[in-house]
Design a protein around this motif. Structure first.
Motif, PDB file in Angstrom:
ATOM      1  N   VAL A 106       0.873  -1.182   0.000  1.00 34.53           N
ATOM      2  CA  VAL A 106       0.000   0.000   0.000  1.00 34.53           C
ATOM      3  C   VAL A 106       0.904   1.224   0.000  1.00 34.53           C
ATOM      4  CG1 VAL A 106      -1.812   1.234   1.228  1.00 34.53           C
ATOM      5  CG2 VAL A 106      -1.756  -1.262   1.275  1.00 34.53           C
ATOM      6  N   ARG A 107       0.755   2.047  -1.024  1.00 32.16           N
ATOM      7  CA  ARG A 107       1.573   3.265  -1.130  1.00 32.16           C
ATOM      8  C   ARG A 107       0.774   4.464  -0.666  1.00 32.16           C
ATOM      9  NH1 ARG A 107       3.732   2.317  -7.147  1.00 32.16           N
ATOM     10  NH2 ARG A 107       2.322   0.571  -7.118  1.00 32.16           N
ATOM     11  N   SER A 108       1.477   5.445  -0.129  1.00 31.63           N
ATOM     12  CA  SER A 108       0.828   6.679   0.285  1.00 31.63           C
ATOM     13  C   SER A 108       0.384   7.449  -0.959  1.00 31.63           C
ATOM     14  CB  SER A 108       1.777   7.535   1.119  1.00 31.63           C
ATOM     15  OG  SER A 108       2.834   8.011   0.306  1.00 31.63           O
ATOM     16  N   ALA A 109      -0.441   8.464  -0.771  1.00 29.95           N
ATOM     17  CA  ALA A 109      -0.942   9.256  -1.889  1.00 29.95           C
ATOM     18  C   ALA A 109       0.200   9.859  -2.695  1.00 29.95           C
ATOM     19  CB  ALA A 109      -1.866  10.355  -1.386  1.00 29.95           C
ATOM     20  N   GLN A 110       1.280  10.212  -2.042  1.00 28.20           N
ATOM     21  CA  GLN A 110       2.425  10.805  -2.724  1.00 28.20           C
ATOM     22  C   GLN A 110       3.423   9.739  -3.183  1.00 28.20           C
ATOM     23  OE1 GLN A 110       1.626  11.632   0.510  1.00 28.20           O
ATOM     24  NE2 GLN A 110       0.466  13.476   0.076  1.00 28.20           N
TER      25      GLN A 110
END
Length: 182
Positions: A106-110
């Protein structure tokens, strides 16, 4: 290689917390110039080449066996472990469920931070660093040990999750070699 630099220019003193002044007197800890430490790590050409090769392969994680050998290179946002031949890592032990677990990235929005979660879907659960995870999700960190155990715990498959550059490179290389052999 680590390098240490200080802003005080003093190479040391006779006792901790005290320094000699240029006139020969002893300065108290309060009167000493503040010491600033800066640590830097210089990467070798081989490390740079390894990091570039790993990044281009899309490998973000590795599962290593108890012997330290790469068992699976993790790509995409989801990797599966189970006894099914459709699994990213197929384990043929009788106590491993068909779809035992999934590893989710899961990657952050940035896209700056990446978190990895283990989602257990097995009949017996998965032990992460000795703690049972059964039909649940748990965040993983590099170095975590995953155990897929038999019902009586007399047998187990032990895997180590890793995101270190060396392990990613080894997993990507092993996956490429297996692909060429097939």
């Amino acid at each position: 290689m680590l390098a240490q630099r200080t802003s005080s220019g003093d190479s040391g003193t006779n006792s901790p917390g005290r320094r000699r002044s240029s006139s020969g007197g002893v300065l108290s800890a309060e009167a000493q110039p503040r010491r600033v430490l800066t640590w830097s790590r210089h990467r070798t050409a081989l490390e740079e080449e390894s990091a570039a090769a790993t990044a281009s392969s899309g490998v973000w994680g590795a599962l290593l066996g108890a012997d330290g050998a790469a068992r699976a290179a993790l790509r995409g946002d989801c990797a599966s472990v189970g006894s099914s031949s459709a699994s990213d890592l197929c384990l043929r032990e009788e106590y491993v469920s068909e779809k035992h677990l999934s590893l989710l990235r899961v990657r952050s929005a940035q896209s700056v931070f990446t978190h990895v979660y283990l989602a257990d879907a097995s009949a017996r659960g998965t032990h992460v660093n000795g703690d049972l995870v059964h039909h649940a999700t748990r965040q993983l960190r590099s170095g975590d040990l995953l155990e897929l155990r038999s019902a009586d715990a007399s047998a187990a498959v032990t895997l180590r999750f890793s995101t270190s550059a060396d392990d990613l490179h080894a997993a990507a290389t092993a996956a490429a070699a297996a692909k060429e052999a097939a």
